[in-house]
Design an enzyme around this catalytic site. Structure first.
Site, mmCIF file in Angstrom:
data_model
loop_
_atom_site.group_PDB
_atom_site.id
_atom_site.type_symbol
_atom_site.label_atom_id
_atom_site.label_comp_id
_atom_site.label_asym_id
_atom_site.label_seq_id
_atom_site.Cartn_x
_atom_site.Cartn_y
_atom_site.Cartn_z
ATOM 1 N N SER A 98 0.795 -1.231 0.000
ATOM 2 C CA SER A 98 0.000 0.000 0.000
ATOM 3 C C SER A 98 0.825 1.277 0.000
ATOM 4 O O SER A 98 0.250 2.371 -0.107
ATOM 5 C CB SER A 98 -0.965 0.001 1.191
ATOM 6 O OG SER A 98 -2.008 -0.919 0.964
ATOM 7 N N GLN A 160 -12.856 -15.096 3.468
ATOM 8 C CA GLN A 160 -13.985 -16.015 3.438
ATOM 9 C C GLN A 160 -13.896 -16.984 4.607
ATOM 10 O O GLN A 160 -12.832 -17.532 4.892
ATOM 11 C CB GLN A 160 -14.010 -16.774 2.108
ATOM 12 C CG GLN A 160 -14.342 -15.869 0.929
ATOM 13 C CD GLN A 160 -14.617 -16.647 -0.328
ATOM 14 O OE1 GLN A 160 -14.728 -17.863 -0.288
ATOM 15 N NE2 GLN A 160 -14.725 -15.948 -1.448
ATOM 16 N N THR A 165 -5.493 -18.553 5.119
ATOM 17 C CA THR A 165 -4.921 -17.489 4.304
ATOM 18 C C THR A 165 -4.116 -18.048 3.143
ATOM 19 O O THR A 165 -4.204 -17.553 2.025
ATOM 20 C CB THR A 165 -4.027 -16.588 5.164
ATOM 21 O OG1 THR A 165 -4.795 -16.039 6.232
ATOM 22 C CG2 THR A 165 -3.449 -15.451 4.342
ATOM 23 N N TYR A 202 -10.807 2.367 5.770
ATOM 24 C CA TYR A 202 -9.771 2.087 4.774
ATOM 25 C C TYR A 202 -10.282 1.102 3.723
ATOM 26 O O TYR A 202 -10.841 0.061 4.050
ATOM 27 C CB TYR A 202 -8.557 1.499 5.485
ATOM 28 C CG TYR A 202 -7.323 1.338 4.648
ATOM 29 C CD1 TYR A 202 -6.425 2.385 4.507
ATOM 30 C CD2 TYR A 202 -7.045 0.127 4.029
ATOM 31 C CE1 TYR A 202 -5.271 2.234 3.759
ATOM 32 C CE2 TYR A 202 -5.894 -0.032 3.275
ATOM 33 C CZ TYR A 202 -5.003 1.021 3.144
ATOM 34 O OH TYR A 202 -3.866 0.868 2.402
ATOM 35 N N SER A 203 -10.082 1.450 2.448
ATOM 36 C CA SER A 203 -10.557 0.593 1.364
ATOM 37 C C SER A 203 -9.588 0.619 0.199
ATOM 38 O O SER A 203 -9.306 1.678 -0.377
ATOM 39 C CB SER A 203 -11.941 1.062 0.889
ATOM 40 O OG SER A 203 -12.336 0.353 -0.277
ATOM 41 N N ARG A 332 -0.432 8.942 5.067
ATOM 42 C CA ARG A 332 -0.754 8.700 6.467
ATOM 43 C C ARG A 332 0.160 9.561 7.336
ATOM 44 O O ARG A 332 1.342 9.735 7.030
ATOM 45 C CB ARG A 332 -0.556 7.219 6.795
ATOM 46 C CG ARG A 332 -0.864 6.856 8.231
ATOM 47 C CD ARG A 332 -0.856 5.346 8.416
ATOM 48 N NE ARG A 332 -2.068 4.757 7.852
ATOM 49 C CZ ARG A 332 -2.079 3.685 7.066
ATOM 50 N NH1 ARG A 332 -0.960 3.088 6.735
ATOM 51 N NH2 ARG A 332 -3.225 3.203 6.612
ATOM 52 N N GLY A 346 2.722 -0.627 3.954
ATOM 53 C CA GLY A 346 2.334 -1.488 2.858
ATOM 54 C C GLY A 346 2.520 -2.949 3.182
ATOM 55 O O GLY A 346 3.608 -3.373 3.590
ATOM 56 N N SER A 372 4.241 -11.669 6.077
ATOM 57 C CA SER A 372 2.982 -10.940 6.262
ATOM 58 C C SER A 372 1.969 -11.850 6.929
ATOM 59 O O SER A 372 2.267 -12.985 7.288
ATOM 60 C CB SER A 372 2.449 -10.441 4.913
ATOM 61 O OG SER A 372 1.970 -11.519 4.132
#
Length: 428
Positions: A98, A160, A165, A202-203, A332, A346, A372
Site C-alpha cells: 500500500s 472467506q 490465508t 480504509y478501502s 498517512r 504497505g 505478512s
C-alpha cells in the site's frame, strides 16, 4: 514545509552494514511542524527489528537517510533475505504494497493541478461510464481520504470463512489476473457502506478507482502514466509496476506468507500477479527509491512531483479511529513522541513495509520485513519508527516495551520503545 533539492546526491547503504554518522542536521525553521534533528537510536532500531524476526519474519531491515548539508545513511539488517540462508540486504527490491497509494495519489494531484479533475466533484464523473452506479456521489477527495463508504473488495478475496490465508492466496491471488473494473464490481455489489464523508474506513478499492480515473483522464494505461510522470523523472531505476507479471526482476528479497496455522511452514509468496490490488498496492521498489520519492514529495514545488498547494492538501490529515494515526490524501500521518511523520505502510502477501519522512524531508525511514499475515511482525516494524526518528529517549521518559507473543519473555535491555498501534492496511 522546507524545501529539499531533488538533485542532491543520495547515499547508498552497504548491504549488511550499520553506518553510524556523527553530528547533527541543520536546525529546522522555528515553529515548523517537524522532528528535531536527533541521531537515531540504532540500538533501539536493532532491538525492534530483532523483535520483528522473533515474531516470525525471516529477516528485517531499517534504512535511515538524513538529508542536509551532508547526507548520511544508516542501515540495520537483521536475519535472512530468504530461507536458503542469504543474509538480509536492504538494497534489494521488494513489493511495497500500500505504499503504492502514495504514487497513485501523486498522479491524481498532478491531474488536479492540470485542471483535469476536481476533487470536490463526484469521482464517477472522471471514470469510464458505468464504473460506479448512478447516485454514487462520493467525491474524489472523499475517496482519497478513505471516507467514501466504498466496500474494500479485498475482503471478498481474503476473508472467506473457514479458509486459511495460504489457501485463499493460492486459490484467488497468486496466479489470478483481475481486471481493475472487476475489482470495483466486487465492491459495488455491497452497496454504499455509509454516507460519504461521515466516517473513515480504509478501502483498497478507493485507490483502484483512482487508478482507473488516471487511465480515463490521460488515455494511457496506468503503468505508462506512472513511468512517465514519476519513475523516469525521479530516476527510480529499481521501481516498477509490472502487473500481471508474477516475478520480481533483479536482486530481490523473498517474501513469505505466514500460515494461519503457525505450526505450518512459511509459504514463498514472492511470485504473484499483483492484479488483485493493482494501483492500490502493486508497485515494486527499493528503500533507496522510496527515499528519493518521499524526499521529492515533501519538497513540494521544488521536488518536481506536486506543487506546494497540492502537498498542503495531501498532508491535511484527518483523525482515524486508531490512536496517533491520521490520514490525508494518500498520505498517512503518524504522531511520534518527537513530532509527526508522513508516508504510508504497505503489506502485500509476503512483504511488510513502512515508509515515512519528516515534514521537511530531512529524514526518511524505510522499514521492511519479509513476512505478512502476522500482526506481531507488523507491530515490530511500527515500533521501529520511534527510535529511528526520535533517537534515544531520556531514561526518565518511560517507554512501553513490546514483546511479540512468539518471542521469548526476556529480551535485550534496549528493546523498549514507544508502542504504536498496528494500522488497518495490515489486513492484507
Amino acid at each position: 514545509m522546507a524545501k529539499t533539492s531533488l538533485l542532491r546526491p543520495l547515499a547508498v547503504a552497504a548491504a549488511g552494514a550499520v553506518l553510524v554518522a556523527t553530528g547533527a542536521l541543520p536546525a529546522a525553521a522555528a515553529g515548523q511542524d517537524t522532528i528535531d534533528a536527533t541521531a537515531p537510536d540504532l540500538a533501539g532500531v536493532r532491538a525492534a527489528l530483532e523483535a520483528t524476526t522473533a515474531a516470525g519474519a525471516p529477516g528485517a531491515f531499517a534504512v535511515i537517510r538524513d538529508h542536509g548539508g551532508i547526507d548520511r545513511t544508516r542501515s540495520v539488517n537483521v536475519g535472512l533475505a530468504d530461507l536458503d540462508g542469504t543474509p538480509m540486504n536492504s538494497s534489494w527490491r521488494f513489493r511495497v504494497g500500500s505504499n503504492s497509494k502514495m504514487f497513485t495519489a501523486v498522479l491524481v494531484m498532478q491531474l488536479v493541478e492540470e485542471g483535469r479533475i476536481d476533487l470536490d466533484r463526484p469521482l464517477r464523473e472522471y471514470l469510464p461510464e458505468g464504473t460506479l452506479p448512478e447516485g454514487w456521489t462520493m467525491t474524489g477527495r472523499q475517496v482519497m481520504e478513505h471516507r467514501a463508504g466504498i466496500f474494500d473488495h479485498t475482503n471478498d478475496l481474503l476473508e472467506q470463512a473457514g479458509e486459511e490465508t495460504t489457501s485463499a492466496f493460492e486459490a484467488r491471488i497468486r496466479t489470478t489476473v483481475y481486471d481493475p473494473r472487476e475489482l470495483v464490481a466486487m465492491s459495488v455489489k455491497h452497496g454504499v457502506q455509509y454516507t460519504p464523508g461521515t466516517r473513515y474506513s480504509y478501502s483498497n478499492t478507493d485507490f483502484v478507482l483512482l487508478g482507473l480515473a488516471v487511465e480515463h483522464l490521460t488515455g494511457q494505461p496506468f503503468p505508462e502514466v506512472l513511468n512517465e510522470r514519476i519513475i523516469q523523472p525521479l530516476g527510480l531505476r529499481k521501481t516498477s509496476f509490472v502487473v500481471p507479471e508474477q516475478a520480481i526482476r533483479g536482486a530481490h528479497v523473498t517474501g513469505y506468507l505466514t500460515n494461519d496455522d503457525r505450526t505450518k511452514p512459511l509459504l514463498d509468496s514472492t511470485e504473484q500477479t499483483g492484479s488483485w490490488v493493482w494501483s492500490a498496492g502493486a508497485v515494486i521498489s527499493t528503500a533507496e527509491d522510496l527515499d528519493r520519492f518521499l524526499t521529492a514529495l515533501t519538497a513540494g514545488g521544488n521536488g518536481g512531483l506536486v506543487s506546494d498547494a497540492s502537498l498542503r492538501q495531501m498532508t491535511a490529515a484527518l483523525p482515524t479511529p486508531t490512536a496517533k494515526i491520521s490520514y490525508g490524501l494518500g498520505l498517512r500521518r503518524i504522531s511520534l513522541s518527537c513530532g509527526d511523520v508522513y508516508g504510508h505502510g504497505g503489506i502485500v502477501q509476503g512483504f511488510n513495509s513502512q515508509s515515512f519522512a519528516t515534514p521537511d524531508g530531512r529524514r526518511s525511514v524505510v522499514l521492511f520485513a519479509n513476512a505478512s499475515n502476522n500482526g506481531s511482525v507488523t507491530q515490530g516494524l511500527m515500533n521501529t519508527l520511534e527510535p529511528a526518528f526520535c533517537g534515544k529517549r531520556p531514561a526518565a521518559e518511560s517507554r512501553t516495551a513490546f514483546a511479540p507473543a512468539s518471542a521469548p519473555a526476556s529480551g535485550p535491555a534496549s528493546a523498549p520503545v514507544n508502542s504504536l498501534p498496528v494500522v488497518e492496511d495490515t489486513r492484507i
